[in-house]
Scaffold this motif. Structure first.
Motif, PDB file in Angstrom:
ATOM      1  N   ILE A 119       0.847  -1.206   0.000  1.00 31.08           N
ATOM      2  CA  ILE A 119       0.000   0.000   0.000  1.00 31.08           C
ATOM      3  C   ILE A 119       0.879   1.252   0.000  1.00 31.08           C
ATOM      4  CG2 ILE A 119      -1.520   1.394   1.498  1.00 31.08           C
ATOM      5  CD1 ILE A 119      -2.980  -1.242   2.187  1.00 31.08           C
ATOM      6  N   LYS A 120       1.877   1.267   0.879  1.00 32.37           N
ATOM      7  CA  LYS A 120       2.755   2.441   0.968  1.00 32.37           C
ATOM      8  C   LYS A 120       3.590   2.611  -0.301  1.00 32.37           C
ATOM      9  CE  LYS A 120       2.788   2.384   5.984  1.00 32.37           C
ATOM     10  NZ  LYS A 120       3.425   1.850   7.179  1.00 32.37           N
ATOM     11  N   GLY A 121       4.006   1.496  -0.877  1.00 32.87           N
ATOM     12  CA  GLY A 121       4.787   1.542  -2.120  1.00 32.87           C
ATOM     13  C   GLY A 121       3.957   2.108  -3.271  1.00 32.87           C
ATOM     14  N   LYS A 122       2.716   1.636  -3.381  1.00 31.40           N
ATOM     15  CA  LYS A 122       1.833   2.138  -4.449  1.00 31.40           C
ATOM     16  C   LYS A 122       1.506   3.612  -4.231  1.00 31.40           C
ATOM     17  CE  LYS A 122      -1.058  -0.094  -6.954  1.00 31.40           C
ATOM     18  NZ  LYS A 122      -2.243  -0.766  -7.508  1.00 31.40           N
ATOM     19  N   PHE A 123       1.346   4.003  -2.980  1.00 31.33           N
ATOM     20  CA  PHE A 123       1.077   5.414  -2.672  1.00 31.33           C
ATOM     21  C   PHE A 123       2.238   6.280  -3.157  1.00 31.33           C
ATOM     22  CE2 PHE A 123       1.709   9.038   0.200  1.00 31.33           C
ATOM     23  CZ  PHE A 123       0.509   9.720   0.014  1.00 31.33           C
ATOM     24  N   ASP A 124       3.458   5.863  -2.857  1.00 30.12           N
ATOM     25  CA  ASP A 124       4.642   6.622  -3.288  1.00 30.12           C
ATOM     26  C   ASP A 124       4.718   6.713  -4.811  1.00 30.12           C
ATOM     27  OD1 ASP A 124       5.368   6.997  -0.674  1.00 30.12           O
ATOM     28  OD2 ASP A 124       6.817   5.351  -0.626  1.00 30.12           O
ATOM     29  N   GLU A 125       4.384   5.625  -5.465  1.00 31.54           N
ATOM     30  CA  GLU A 125       4.442   5.564  -6.936  1.00 31.54           C
ATOM     31  C   GLU A 125       3.372   6.482  -7.563  1.00 31.54           C
ATOM     32  OE1 GLU A 125       3.036   2.287 -10.177  1.00 31.54           O
ATOM     33  OE2 GLU A 125       3.978   1.500  -8.364  1.00 31.54           O
ATOM     34  N   LEU A 126       2.141   6.366  -7.076  1.00 33.74           N
ATOM     35  CA  LEU A 126       1.038   7.153  -7.651  1.00 33.74           C
ATOM     36  C   LEU A 126       1.138   8.633  -7.304  1.00 33.74           C
ATOM     37  CD1 LEU A 126      -1.858   4.635  -6.963  1.00 33.74           C
ATOM     38  CD2 LEU A 126      -0.958   5.260  -9.206  1.00 33.74           C
ATOM     39  N   SER A 127       1.820   8.952  -6.216  1.00 34.17           N
ATOM     40  CA  SER A 127       1.965  10.346  -5.800  1.00 34.17           C
ATOM     41  C   SER A 127       2.813  11.167  -6.773  1.00 34.17           C
ATOM     42  CB  SER A 127       2.565  10.428  -4.394  1.00 34.17           C
ATOM     43  OG  SER A 127       1.647   9.932  -3.455  1.00 34.17           O
ATOM     44  N   GLN A 128       3.454  10.490  -7.730  1.00 30.01           N
ATOM     45  CA  GLN A 128       4.238  11.203  -8.742  1.00 30.01           C
ATOM     46  C   GLN A 128       3.336  11.755  -9.854  1.00 30.01           C
ATOM     47  OE1 GLN A 128       7.552  11.542  -8.021  1.00 30.01           O
ATOM     48  NE2 GLN A 128       6.917  10.385  -6.206  1.00 30.01           N
ATOM     49  N   ILE A 129       2.067  11.291  -9.900  1.00 29.31           N
ATOM     50  CA  ILE A 129       1.147  11.674 -10.984  1.00 29.31           C
ATOM     51  C   ILE A 129       0.018  12.521 -10.388  1.00 29.31           C
ATOM     52  CG2 ILE A 129      -0.366  10.781 -12.807  1.00 29.31           C
ATOM     53  CD1 ILE A 129       1.259   8.076 -12.416  1.00 29.31           C
ATOM     54  N   ARG A 130      -0.131  13.759 -10.874  1.00 30.08           N
ATOM     55  CA  ARG A 130      -1.050  14.700 -10.221  1.00 30.08           C
ATOM     56  C   ARG A 130      -2.485  14.194 -10.127  1.00 30.08           C
ATOM     57  NH1 ARG A 130      -0.227  19.672 -12.807  1.00 30.08           N
ATOM     58  NH2 ARG A 130      -1.588  18.947 -14.451  1.00 30.08           N
ATOM     59  N   LYS A 131      -3.017  13.601 -11.187  1.00 29.20           N
ATOM     60  CA  LYS A 131      -4.442  13.206 -11.146  1.00 29.20           C
ATOM     61  C   LYS A 131      -4.701  12.156 -10.069  1.00 29.20           C
ATOM     62  CE  LYS A 131      -3.937   9.872 -14.933  1.00 29.20           C
ATOM     63  NZ  LYS A 131      -4.274   9.575 -16.340  1.00 29.20           N
ATOM     64  N   TYR A 132      -3.659  11.374  -9.705  1.00 23.92           N
ATOM     65  CA  TYR A 132      -3.794  10.435  -8.573  1.00 23.92           C
ATOM     66  C   TYR A 132      -3.439  11.126  -7.261  1.00 23.92           C
ATOM     67  CZ  TYR A 132      -4.034   6.806 -12.147  1.00 23.92           C
ATOM     68  OH  TYR A 132      -4.398   6.048 -13.232  1.00 23.92           O
ATOM     69  N   ARG A 133      -2.338  11.880  -7.270  1.00 18.54           N
ATOM     70  CA  ARG A 133      -1.877  12.548  -6.053  1.00 18.54           C
ATOM     71  C   ARG A 133      -2.959  13.462  -5.485  1.00 18.54           C
ATOM     72  NH1 ARG A 133       2.221  14.920  -8.159  1.00 18.54           N
ATOM     73  NH2 ARG A 133       1.370  16.999  -8.476  1.00 18.54           N
ATOM     74  N   GLU A 134      -3.639  14.199  -6.361  1.00 25.14           N
ATOM     75  CA  GLU A 134      -4.699  15.111  -5.920  1.00 25.14           C
ATOM     76  C   GLU A 134      -6.084  14.480  -6.058  1.00 25.14           C
ATOM     77  OE1 GLU A 134      -3.768  17.452  -4.260  1.00 25.14           O
ATOM     78  OE2 GLU A 134      -1.754  17.948  -4.958  1.00 25.14           O
ATOM     79  N   SER A 135      -6.125  13.241  -6.536  1.00 28.28           N
ATOM     80  CA  SER A 135      -7.360  12.457  -6.597  1.00 28.28           C
ATOM     81  C   SER A 135      -8.483  13.206  -7.317  1.00 28.28           C
ATOM     82  CB  SER A 135      -7.798  12.080  -5.172  1.00 28.28           C
ATOM     83  OG  SER A 135      -8.741  11.026  -5.213  1.00 28.28           O
ATOM     84  N   ILE A 136      -8.282  13.395  -8.629  1.00 32.00           N
ATOM     85  CA  ILE A 136      -9.277  14.099  -9.449  1.00 32.00           C
ATOM     86  C   ILE A 136      -9.491  13.363 -10.772  1.00 32.00           C
ATOM     87  CG2 ILE A 136      -9.091  16.480  -8.604  1.00 32.00           C
ATOM     88  CD1 ILE A 136      -6.848  16.951 -10.596  1.00 32.00           C
ATOM     89  N   PRO A 137     -10.657  13.553 -11.399  1.00 30.49           N
ATOM     90  CA  PRO A 137     -10.891  12.941 -12.710  1.00 30.49           C
ATOM     91  C   PRO A 137      -9.960  13.543 -13.768  1.00 30.49           C
ATOM     92  CG  PRO A 137     -12.956  13.770 -11.740  1.00 30.49           C
ATOM     93  CD  PRO A 137     -11.830  14.304 -10.910  1.00 30.49           C
TER      94      PRO A 137
END
Length: 404
Positions: free
Chosen positions: A105-123
Motif C-alpha cells: 500500500i505504501k509503495g503504491k502510494f509513493d508511486e502514484l503520488s508522482q502523478i497529479r491526477k492520482y496525487r490530488e485524486s481528481i478525474p
C-alpha cells in the motif's frame, strides 16, 4: 488510535450511500451522526472526518486498493484499510478486513503520488480543464489547496452583537476563535467544534460562512435605506450579511427558483433578527420583470461549477461532469442578461461565483459587456480569490455600474 467497530461500520455505511447511491456527502453524514445518541464529540468527529477523507481521496485509494465502482461492502473495507494504513493506524483483526499488505500500500502510494491526477485524486477531465484555464503552475497549487480540509469560519451578525463580544461569549462556551485580518465580520475556530449547539448560535449571534463568501456582500457597496435584490438568494447566507450591513434599514428582495431554500432563509432571518428581507419565489418570468429598473443594488450569486469550494464539498469532484460546466456557463450568461435589467440607472451590480475558472468569471463578465444587454454597464473592479493564496474558498466577484 484504536478503531471501534460501530464507528467504522457507520463510516462504511455512509460511504456506500455516497458512492453507490450518489447521495450528497454532507446530508449523508448529517443523518449518520444521528444514528447513536451515545456518541460523543470525538466519535462524531471520527465518522465525519474519516468519511470526508475517503471521499476526498477516492480515486487515489481506489487505485491503491485495486477496486472500482460500484463499491461492494468488501471493497469499501479495502478503501478503509488503505486510509488507515497510510495514517499508521493498526487494522483490527476483524473478518471484514482481509490481510492488509501495508508495504505494498505504501509503495503504491509513493508511486502514484508522482502523478497529479492520482496525487490530488481528481478525474482526468478536471485535471485537463484546470491546466487549460489556469495554467500548469497555478492549477497545481490550487487543486492541492482545494484538497485541504476547510477551516470553520463564522460571520458575526452585527445586528445583534460585536465581534469582540461574540468571541468572549464563545470562549465561555469552550470555543476558541481568532479574528481574521481584513475580514471585519469573521472569526475562525482554532479547533473544529459543533457550533450549532451553542447558545450563541440559537440567539442569532453568528452564521457559519467562509471568509471568501463574506467578501461578496461588502463588495456590493450597500447602504442603509437602499432597495437591494439578491437574485439567486438560496438559503440566504449573503442576504443575511447584506441585511446586517444595511442595519435592517431599506428593503432586500431575495429571489430564487427553489421555494424550500427561501423557507430556510425565512427561518434564518427570524433567528438573526433581520426584518428587511422579503423572499419571492421565481415561479414565472413575471416575478423578475416586475422588478426591472427598480433596484439600487443587484447581487447575482450565480450558479456555477463550485470548483472553488471542493475543500468543503469533496464529493463534487465525482458528481461534476464536463457537460454540466458547459451548460452552467449558458445559464450564467442568460441570468446576467435577464437580472441586470433589475438595476436602476446609476445602480451597481455584483456578479459572483464560487468557481476559479476564468470562463465562468472574468470571461463571462467581458462577454456580457460586449453584448447589447451590457452596453450601459462598465466594470468598476473585480476580485479573484484563489484558495492557494487565501487559505479559504476560491471565489470571484465583479462590481458593475449602470450608466445614469
Amino acid at each position: 488510535m484504536r478503531l471501534h467497530r460501530n464507528l467504522v461500520f457507520a463510516t462504511i455505511d455512509a460511504l456506500s450511500e455516497i458512492f453507490n447511491q450518489e447521495k450528497y456527502a454532507d446530508k449523508v453524514i448529517q443523518n449518520t451522526l444521528k444514528r447513536d445518541k451515545r456518541w460523543g464529540s470525538r466519535d462524531r468527529s471520527f465518522v465525519a472526518e474519516t468519511t470526508y477523507d475517503i471521499v476526498r481521496w477516492k480515486r487515489l485509494y481506489s487505485e491503491i486498493a485495486e477496486v472500482k465502482a460500484p463499491y461492494s461492502r468488501e471493497n469499501l473495507f479495502r478503501l478503509f484499510a488503505v486510509w488507515a494504513t497510510l495514517r499508521g493506524i493498526t487494522i483490527p483483526d476483524w473478518k471484514q478486513f482481509e490481510p492488509v499488505p501495508s508495504r505494498r500500500i505504501k509503495g503504491k502510494f509513493d508511486e502514484l503520488s508522482q502523478i497529479r491526477k492520482y496525487r490530488e485524486s481528481i478525474p482526468d477531465w478536471m485535471d485537463e480543464l484546470g491546466v487549460k484555464e489556469l495554467g500548469e503552475k497555478t492549477w497545481e497549487k490550487e487543486i492541492h489547496a482545494l484538497n485541504e480540509q476547510a477551516p470553520v469560519v463564522l460571520r458575526v451578525n452585527t445586528l445583534n452583537i460585536t465581534r469582540d463580544k461574540l468571541r468572549s461569549i464563545l470562549k465561555d462556551e469552550g470555543i476558541a476563535t481568532e479574528p481574521i485580518k481584513d475580514y471585519p465580520d469573521a472569526l475562525q475556530l482554532e479547533e473544529r467544534a459543533n457550533v450549532f449547539i451553542t447558545d450563541a448560535f440559537q440567539k442569532g449571534y453568528f452564521e457559519v460562512q467562509d471568509a471568501s463568501s463574506q467578501l461578496v456582500a461588502r463588495f456590493l457597496d450597500v447602504e442603509p435605506g437602499m432597495r437591494v435584490v439578491d437574485t439567486c438568494a438560496g438559503a440566504g447566507g449573503k442576504t443575511l450579511h447584506i441585511a446586517a450591513l444595511m442595519e435592517n434599514k431599506g428593503q432586500i428582495i431575495a429571489t430564487d427558483i427553489y421555494e424550500n431554500k427561501l423557507k430556510e432563509l425565512k427561518r434564518r432571518a427570524k433567528r438573526a433578527g433581520a426584518h428587511n428581507i422579503e423572499p419571492r419565489v421565481i415561479d414565472s418570468s413575471k416575478v423578475v420583470k416586475k422588478l426591472y429598473g427598480k433596484a439600487d443594488r443587484v447581487l447575482i450569486d450565480a450558479p456555477c461549477s463550485g470548483l472553488g469550494v471542493l475543500s468543503r464539498n469533496p464529493d463534487a469532484k465525482w458528481k461534476l461532469q464536463p457537460e454540466f460546466i458547459d451548460n452552467i456557463k449558458k445559464t450564467q450568461s442568460d441570468i446576467l442578461d435577464q437580472y441586470s435589467r433589475i438595476l436602476k440607472p446609476g445602480g451597481k451590480m455584483v456578479y459572483a461565483t464560487c468557481s476559479i475558472l476564468p470562463s465562468e468569471n472574468e470571461k463571462q463578465v467581458a462577454q456580457f459587456l460586449d453584448r447589447e444587454e451590457g452596453k450601459d454597464f462598465k466594470l468598476v473592479k473585480d476580485k479573484k480569490v484563489l484558495s492557494s493564496e487565501s487559505g479559504y474558498d476560491g471565489f470571484y466577484m465583479a462590481l458593475l455600474e449602470k450608466a445614469k
